[in-house]
Design an enzyme around this catalytic site. Sequence first.
Site, PDB file in Angstrom:
ATOM      1  N   CYS A  70       0.842  -1.200   0.000  1.00  0.00           N
ATOM      2  CA  CYS A  70       0.000   0.000   0.000  1.00  0.00           C
ATOM      3  C   CYS A  70       0.882   1.257   0.000  1.00  0.00           C
ATOM      4  O   CYS A  70       1.703   1.441   0.889  1.00  0.00           O
ATOM      5  CB  CYS A  70      -0.860  -0.068   1.264  1.00  0.00           C
ATOM      6  N   GLU A 108      -5.538  -7.707  -3.085  1.00  0.00           N
ATOM      7  CA  GLU A 108      -5.760  -7.869  -1.643  1.00  0.00           C
ATOM      8  C   GLU A 108      -4.845  -6.912  -0.909  1.00  0.00           C
ATOM      9  O   GLU A 108      -3.741  -6.611  -1.370  1.00  0.00           O
ATOM     10  CB  GLU A 108      -5.451  -9.320  -1.255  1.00  0.00           C
ATOM     11  N   ARG A 152      -8.344 -11.739  11.270  1.00  0.00           N
ATOM     12  CA  ARG A 152      -7.450 -11.110  10.285  1.00  0.00           C
ATOM     13  C   ARG A 152      -8.314 -10.501   9.185  1.00  0.00           C
ATOM     14  O   ARG A 152      -8.879 -11.210   8.355  1.00  0.00           O
ATOM     15  CB  ARG A 152      -6.517 -12.173   9.700  1.00  0.00           C
ATOM     16  N   ARG A 154      -8.943  -8.240   5.903  1.00  0.00           N
ATOM     17  CA  ARG A 154      -8.255  -7.802   4.699  1.00  0.00           C
ATOM     18  C   ARG A 154      -9.268  -7.261   3.703  1.00  0.00           C
ATOM     19  O   ARG A 154     -10.386  -7.778   3.621  1.00  0.00           O
ATOM     20  CB  ARG A 154      -7.518  -8.986   4.039  1.00  0.00           C
TER      21      ARG A 154
HETATM   22  C1  LIG Z   1       2.059  -8.205   1.478  1.00  0.00           C
HETATM   23  S1  LIG Z   1       3.172  -9.200   0.602  1.00  0.00           S
HETATM   24  C2  LIG Z   1       2.090 -10.223  -0.371  1.00  0.00           C
HETATM   25  C3  LIG Z   1       2.095 -11.649   0.072  1.00  0.00           C
HETATM   26  C4  LIG Z   1       1.330 -12.665  -0.734  1.00  0.00           C
HETATM   27  N1  LIG Z   1       0.023 -12.212  -1.132  1.00  0.00           N
HETATM   28  C5  LIG Z   1       1.245 -13.998   0.025  1.00  0.00           C
HETATM   29  O1  LIG Z   1       0.206 -14.589   0.085  1.00  0.00           O
HETATM   30  O2  LIG Z   1       2.230 -14.460   0.592  1.00  0.00           O
HETATM   31  C6  LIG Z   1       3.845  -8.080  -0.563  1.00  0.00           C
HETATM   32  C7  LIG Z   1       4.986  -8.669  -1.354  1.00  0.00           C
HETATM   33  O3  LIG Z   1       5.348  -7.732  -2.378  1.00  0.00           O
HETATM   34  C8  LIG Z   1       6.719  -7.894  -2.637  1.00  0.00           C
HETATM   35  N2  LIG Z   1       7.188  -6.702  -3.372  1.00  0.00           N
HETATM   36  C9  LIG Z   1       7.289  -5.423  -2.920  1.00  0.00           C
HETATM   37  N3  LIG Z   1       7.765  -4.608  -3.883  1.00  0.00           N
HETATM   38  C10 LIG Z   1       7.973  -5.382  -4.983  1.00  0.00           C
HETATM   39  C11 LIG Z   1       8.449  -5.130  -6.294  1.00  0.00           C
HETATM   40  N4  LIG Z   1       8.852  -3.895  -6.681  1.00  0.00           N
HETATM   41  N5  LIG Z   1       8.514  -6.147  -7.162  1.00  0.00           N
HETATM   42  C12 LIG Z   1       8.143  -7.402  -6.817  1.00  0.00           C
HETATM   43  N6  LIG Z   1       7.692  -7.710  -5.568  1.00  0.00           N
HETATM   44  C13 LIG Z   1       7.601  -6.722  -4.665  1.00  0.00           C
HETATM   45  C14 LIG Z   1       7.332  -8.060  -1.254  1.00  0.00           C
HETATM   46  O4  LIG Z   1       8.581  -8.709  -1.324  1.00  0.00           O
HETATM   47  C15 LIG Z   1       6.244  -8.897  -0.547  1.00  0.00           C
HETATM   48  O5  LIG Z   1       6.564 -10.270  -0.544  1.00  0.00           O
END
Ligand SMILES: C[S@@+](CC[C@H](N)C(=O)[O-])C[C@H]1O[C@@H](n2cnc3c(N)ncnc32)[C@H](O)[C@@H]1O
Length: 345
Positions: A70, A108, A152, A154
């Site tokens: 976010c 999400e 939780r 979301r």
């Molecule tokens: C909140 S987590 C989402 C987790 C996923 N929905 C799950 O079930 O495990 C957000 C993810 O976005 C990845 N992320 C953040 N910036 C990114 C980018 N520029 N490119 C690729 N992945 C990125 C982070 O490493 C993190 O694992």
Amino acid sequence: MKFIDLFCGIGGFRLGFERNGYECVFSSDFNIKVQETYERNFGERPTGDITQVNPNDIPDFDVLLGGFPCQPFSISGRKLGFEDTRGTLFFDVCRIIEAKQPKVVVLENVKHLINHDKKRTITVILNALSNLGYNVSYKILNLKDFNLPQNRERIVIVGCKVGNFDFNKIRNHKSNPLKDFLDTDGNFDYLEKSEYTILEKEYIKVQKESGLKFIGYRNKEGFKGVRPNSMHLNRVHRQPNRIYSVDGYHPTIPSQESAGRFFIYLPEEDRVRKLTINECYRIMGFPDNFIKHPLIGEQYKQIGNSIGVNMTEELAFQIINQKLLNITDESSREITGNLQELLYN
Ligand SMILES: C[S@@+](CC[C@H](N)C(=O)[O-])C[C@H]1O[C@@H](n2cnc3c(N)ncnc32)[C@H](O)[C@@H]1O
């Protein structure tokens, strides 16, 4: 039924969609340790930084999944073009949508997204998706309604090319309490009686909305300034010091807690112990044979960042059930020129 798994983390979305017969054709996450866990479980190393991904390199797919981080937008919610979201990760989601025209998009995020930046963030997201030609609906969902004993919440946003996702059709299954999900034997990490305080009976209630049963706290320093007779209020205790009964639900497993300080009270034994790491994964809906990262701190962070699998499983089912993938008009899958040219020429 093909999908792509953006910001895939350790695959919470993927597990739920695969359980419904969908096939993953592309995944992306730039965190190396997350990639390691994902590869161990799904035999595929996610692509790195999404900002560097050219959509033309992604195979065709029907559903885009993404639990994107976010970030605030610098534009007003009234602006419509997703081009205005440039510089955020949501922009990268949009440019993939524009190029690939999936039938369904599922995003999400934390519940707080709904009020983030005075509601501008959610407004921009909804406007941008609608501007890309999607019918959009959203709802705050809670894992405790998907047969997992965790409070939780979301926000889930679903965009559809044809039709509209109806959240009312979601089959809720109120979870049993935490005690039904725990290991019965193992090498548990118990606290000494002197290390915690259990509240007087009159103060212990299952909280109506969340289903949490705050029952006591760890005896830590730092209670200075707490007003007399307020020690029974959970808000006066820092989160890792709160103790919840297994007769209720567990609070949200956060991503910042890499020491796993989640303490549970077992009334039948009249003892307090740490929730085990296996139990953490179980109350997120991950199967017991899921291969965790070798580093314990990473195991906690990765599960705290994840999405609950029972929830993604139901979303995957509803997309089929509500016939949102049955588009016959191939013309709707054409790439809409301009932005592609702007970015890649
Ligand atoms: C909140 S987590 C989402 C987790 C996923 N929905 C799950 O079930 O495990 C957000 C993810 O976005 C990845 N992320 C953040 N910036 C990114 C980018 N520029 N490119 C690729 N992945 C990125 C982070 O490493 C993190 O694992």
